[in-house]
Design a protein around this motif. Sequence first.
Motif, PDB file in Angstrom:
ATOM      1  N   LEU A  64       3.913  15.079  26.574  1.00  0.00           N
ATOM      2  CA  LEU A  64       4.341  13.822  25.935  1.00  0.00           C
ATOM      3  C   LEU A  64       4.117  12.622  26.855  1.00  0.00           C
ATOM      4  CD1 LEU A  64       7.648  14.981  24.168  1.00  0.00           C
ATOM      5  CD2 LEU A  64       5.529  14.244  23.045  1.00  0.00           C
ATOM      6  N   GLN A  82       0.535  11.859  26.844  1.00  0.00           N
ATOM      7  CA  GLN A  82       0.189  11.244  25.551  1.00  0.00           C
ATOM      8  C   GLN A  82       0.621   9.763  25.524  1.00  0.00           C
ATOM      9  OE1 GLN A  82       2.316  12.746  22.135  1.00  0.00           O
ATOM     10  NE2 GLN A  82       0.633  12.294  20.769  1.00  0.00           N
ATOM     11  N   THR A 128       7.123   8.115  21.853  1.00  0.00           N
ATOM     12  CA  THR A 128       6.755   9.354  22.558  1.00  0.00           C
ATOM     13  C   THR A 128       7.626   9.544  23.807  1.00  0.00           C
ATOM     14  OG1 THR A 128       4.494   8.978  21.808  1.00  0.00           O
ATOM     15  CG2 THR A 128       4.785  10.601  23.544  1.00  0.00           C
TER      16      THR A 128
END
Lengths: 158, 310
Positions: free
Chosen positions: B9, B12, B28
């Motif tokens: 995460l 990302q 996120t």
Amino acid sequence: MSTQRYQLPDEPRPGALTQAAVDPMWPMFAFILVGAWMGYLWFALNAFALGSPTKQRELGLIGVALAGSALAFFGLAGAYESGWLDPGSLKYALLGVIAIKLACAYGLHVMQSRVFELFTYFGGQAKNGAVVLVLGFVMLKAPVAKMLSGGVLGVLLQ
Amino acid sequence: MTAARVTYLVEQAQQQMGRGQVDMAIATLTEALGLDPNVARAHALLAVCLRDRNRLTAAALEAGAALAGAPQDPFSHYAAGAVHEARREWRQAEQHYQTAIELAPEADWTRRGLGRLYLVWGRLRDAKPWLDAACEADPEDAANLATLAHWHLESGDAARAEAIAREALRIDPHESEALVVLGYAVLRQGRVDEALEHAAWAVQNDPSDRATLSLLVAVKMRKNPLTGLWFRFATFIGSGSSTRMVLLLVGMYLAVRVASMALGDFGQPGAANAVNFIWLGFCVYTWFAPMLFQRALRKELEQVRLRPDY
């Protein structure tokens, strides 16, 4: 898999002083249209309202404007008394006092503009200073000018 | 399993930040911190994202959490510096950027951070060595070149700013700061149509960015016959140091006052009055034109609202 959402705090409402922040153009207008006294006061208040990191320098510049114009005024008065300046030259030389005040006011404007830009860039809401300027012009300019007329304070603060 | 998910995460979110998807990155990162609230890097990234969304109180809390979790991580100090910079706490920002540089002496982004802070602060002489050092550390990073181009623009060298901004855009055609600097540099050199092309390109690239929209408004003001003259005057006055600007403005005032008084002394009261009226008209014009600029910018900003899921 259960996910606990991470909580972000809400932004607090801006304080009363921050809500008084204005574009430094308004104190500059007050300096020119109402008098140096109002410009200095407004610039000083705005330095705190904007949370200006250069506020000490800004307040120092107001001090320089007052001290510098007083020094120039007394210097010119001394030169006139000693006969180095005739009345015709004195009125030109007195422009130097205005130049000192004006240079400091522009300096304040430049410093606060930089901070103001960042203030608005990150979502700060500035008040419209027009109402305060008009009130100052209509209600305060004449009585303050009368109060200061004729004295050294008038030269420094008008 | 959780640690792997959190790492994924955070990576990302970094990619989303790189694409300018700040709100998605916030979502996120909050998901990552919901799984593990002790990931300092996630707090630091969240601080930067929240800063970009003007949530400066929350950003300061996140920067504090990042520093508490990883006080020796240069990125924690970088994030704290970025948040203090936005909160106009420039001394603290300077300290954090300097610590970040000490902790990551080879990194370019720490030096760029300090150089950019000095640029915002108006300390142009202090900014230059750090921006040069950032470019030296990573000459292929478009952000470094863009900030250096910005420095040249602030210093009044539009041609040099243009050349460096073009170099930055050769490396990354979407570098938003380089696009804006290039637009202003071209505009200052009087190539208005070319500046409009760059402004349109910049707006297409990042339609919600205030600096981008300011460029678009500046081009429109320059094209408008009513405000174009003011824009040229403001460009002339503003291209250089603050001292130069103050001296020019005070010099203009003194020149007009001396001319008016001298004309009166030489028995030309009509001419003296004319000088005073022309000066008054000029002052009123230069006072109202910036107001028109601000109003136009507010309108542009009101027209742009991104979808929250972008």
